[in-house]
Scaffold this motif. Sequence first.
Motif, PDB file in Angstrom:
ATOM      1  N   LEU A   1     -11.431   4.578  12.193  1.00 43.36           N
ATOM      2  CA  LEU A   1     -11.162   5.014  10.821  1.00 43.36           C
ATOM      3  C   LEU A   1     -10.005   6.000  10.871  1.00 43.36           C
ATOM      4  N   ASP A   2      -8.924   5.669  10.183  1.00 46.43           N
ATOM      5  CA  ASP A   2      -7.767   6.561  10.103  1.00 46.43           C
ATOM      6  C   ASP A   2      -7.525   6.920   8.640  1.00 46.43           C
ATOM      7  N   VAL A   3      -7.185   8.170   8.421  1.00 41.21           N
ATOM      8  CA  VAL A   3      -6.756   8.589   7.083  1.00 41.21           C
ATOM      9  C   VAL A   3      -5.321   9.081   7.200  1.00 41.21           C
ATOM     10  N   PHE A   4      -4.457   8.538   6.356  1.00 42.45           N
ATOM     11  CA  PHE A   4      -3.037   8.904   6.344  1.00 42.45           C
ATOM     12  C   PHE A   4      -2.685   9.517   4.996  1.00 42.45           C
ATOM     13  N   THR A   5      -1.648  10.338   5.008  1.00 43.03           N
ATOM     14  CA  THR A   5      -1.092  10.800   3.735  1.00 43.03           C
ATOM     15  C   THR A   5       0.376  10.376   3.685  1.00 43.03           C
ATOM     16  N   LEU A   6       0.848  10.131   2.481  1.00 41.42           N
ATOM     17  CA  LEU A   6       2.258   9.794   2.310  1.00 41.42           C
ATOM     18  C   LEU A   6       3.019  11.112   2.207  1.00 41.42           C
ATOM     19  N   GLY A   7       3.661  11.474   3.301  1.00 43.37           N
ATOM     20  CA  GLY A   7       4.298  12.786   3.376  1.00 43.37           C
ATOM     21  C   GLY A   7       3.318  13.780   3.988  1.00 43.37           C
ATOM     22  N   ASP A   8       3.878  14.913   4.368  1.00 43.59           N
ATOM     23  CA  ASP A   8       3.081  15.959   5.019  1.00 43.59           C
ATOM     24  C   ASP A   8       2.415  16.792   3.929  1.00 43.59           C
ATOM     25  N   VAL A   9       1.094  16.751   3.850  1.00 39.99           N
ATOM     26  CA  VAL A   9       0.411  17.530   2.808  1.00 39.99           C
ATOM     27  C   VAL A   9      -0.463  18.587   3.490  1.00 39.99           C
ATOM     28  N   PRO A  10      -0.796  19.661   2.793  1.00 37.49           N
ATOM     29  CA  PRO A  10      -1.640  20.693   3.404  1.00 37.49           C
ATOM     30  C   PRO A  10      -2.973  20.109   3.863  1.00 37.49           C
TER      31      PRO A  10
ATOM     32  N   VAL B   1       6.405   6.586   7.972  1.00 39.63           N
ATOM     33  CA  VAL B   1       6.405   7.346   6.722  1.00 39.63           C
ATOM     34  C   VAL B   1       5.024   7.964   6.454  1.00 39.63           C
ATOM     35  N   LEU B   2       4.004   7.450   7.176  1.00 41.05           N
ATOM     36  CA  LEU B   2       2.635   7.949   6.981  1.00 41.05           C
ATOM     37  C   LEU B   2       2.320   9.054   7.987  1.00 41.05           C
ATOM     38  N   HIS B   3       1.621  10.100   7.522  1.00 40.65           N
ATOM     39  CA  HIS B   3       1.176  11.181   8.407  1.00 40.65           C
ATOM     40  C   HIS B   3      -0.327  11.004   8.613  1.00 40.65           C
ATOM     41  N   ARG B   4      -0.766  10.983   9.875  1.00 35.96           N
ATOM     42  CA  ARG B   4      -2.203  10.772  10.107  1.00 35.96           C
ATOM     43  C   ARG B   4      -2.938  12.104   9.972  1.00 35.96           C
ATOM     44  N   ALA B   5      -3.910  12.135   9.060  1.00 40.46           N
ATOM     45  CA  ALA B   5      -4.669  13.360   8.799  1.00 40.46           C
ATOM     46  C   ALA B   5      -6.021  13.337   9.507  1.00 40.46           C
TER      47      ALA B   5
ATOM     48  N   ALA C   1       0.850  -1.209   0.000  1.00 42.80           N
ATOM     49  CA  ALA C   1       0.000   0.000   0.000  1.00 42.80           C
ATOM     50  C   ALA C   1       0.878   1.249   0.000  1.00 42.80           C
ATOM     51  N   ILE C   2       1.870   1.262   0.872  1.00 43.78           N
ATOM     52  CA  ILE C   2       2.750   2.441   0.967  1.00 43.78           C
ATOM     53  C   ILE C   2       3.587   2.572  -0.303  1.00 43.78           C
ATOM     54  N   GLY C   3       4.082   1.432  -0.796  1.00 45.77           N
ATOM     55  CA  GLY C   3       4.901   1.450  -2.001  1.00 45.77           C
ATOM     56  C   GLY C   3       4.132   1.853  -3.251  1.00 45.77           C
ATOM     57  N   SER C   4       2.797   1.716  -3.212  1.00 48.76           N
ATOM     58  CA  SER C   4       1.967   2.053  -4.383  1.00 48.76           C
ATOM     59  C   SER C   4       1.430   3.470  -4.341  1.00 48.76           C
ATOM     60  N   LEU C   5       1.609   4.149  -3.197  1.00 49.62           N
ATOM     61  CA  LEU C   5       1.016   5.495  -3.081  1.00 49.62           C
ATOM     62  C   LEU C   5       1.872   6.519  -3.807  1.00 49.62           C
ATOM     63  N   ALA C   6       1.227   7.389  -4.537  1.00 50.23           N
ATOM     64  CA  ALA C   6       1.904   8.543  -5.124  1.00 50.23           C
ATOM     65  C   ALA C   6       2.285   9.498  -3.984  1.00 50.23           C
ATOM     66  N   PRO C   7       3.323  10.322  -4.170  1.00 54.07           N
ATOM     67  CA  PRO C   7       3.661  11.301  -3.119  1.00 54.07           C
ATOM     68  C   PRO C   7       2.431  12.143  -2.776  1.00 54.07           C
ATOM     69  N   GLY C   8       2.170  12.293  -1.468  1.00 55.60           N
ATOM     70  CA  GLY C   8       0.997  13.059  -1.044  1.00 55.60           C
ATOM     71  C   GLY C   8      -0.297  12.271  -1.121  1.00 55.60           C
TER      72      GLY C   8
END
Length: 209
Positions: free
Chosen positions: A190-199, A176-180, A138-145
């Motif tokens: 229910l958790d939502v994460f982003t790959l990297g810190d996004v606005p 590597v995941l940021h919890r949004a 899942a992490i390896g398939s995510l685009a940045p952000g």
Amino acid sequence: MAAVTLPAGYFEQMYDASPDPWSFRTRWYEQRKREVTLAALPRRRYARAFEPGCSIGLLTEGLARRCDWLLATDASATAVAAARRYHSERSERCELRIEHRALPDGWPREEAPFDLVVLSEIGYYFDDADLATVLDDAIGSLAPGGTLLVCHWRHRVADYPLAGDAVHGAVRARRVLHRAVCHDEVDFLLDVFTLGDVPSVAQDEGLAP
Ligand SMILES: C[S@@+](CC[C@H](N)C(=O)[O-])C[C@H]1O[C@@H](n2cnc3c(N)ncnc32)[C@H](O)[C@@H]1O
């Protein structure tokens, strides 16, 4: 003996016994949870999304309204056929593919990157090693952000190798995941994460610095 990943046959038996084993079509609990899930997604639209464990395609329907391209898969051939039938009567403006694939081996690496991956009510069917593989994929398939949404029932089910809270613990441990988003209630997490810190959503719309 340590519990192992549940095989596809376990789910085929469930679909043999009922066309909608979790009562997705009729239970208010399920309808509300789908609405919470969709409301938690930070972006209005996603370009390429992956939803493994799509069952008969109800959450898929809501995701398809927000995605330009969506791959939905399930380990059960019966569920895939039902989801295809259901979506043949709909005309979302999404390019939707529904395929018979079982994780972890069937992770569609060839279709990555995705800007959204949805792991909803699937993580506790894996043993620790297979869950780790699925999270790596899942992490390896995510685009940045990109967005990773994870949602699970919290009450213990004897047959399942893992509890919902343990699945969320394993995802939260991936630094590597940021919890949004963190939605915590008695029945589900229910958790939502982003790959990297996004606005944040407000920052993205210029409402917050
Ligand atoms: C409880 S349903 C979840 C439906 C939908 N994701 C939702 O949250 O509403 C779980 C689905 O995961 C599928 N599944 C279980 N193990 C799987 C695996 N290893 N690979 C792919 N799908 C799997 C089952 O066949 C079942 O249809």
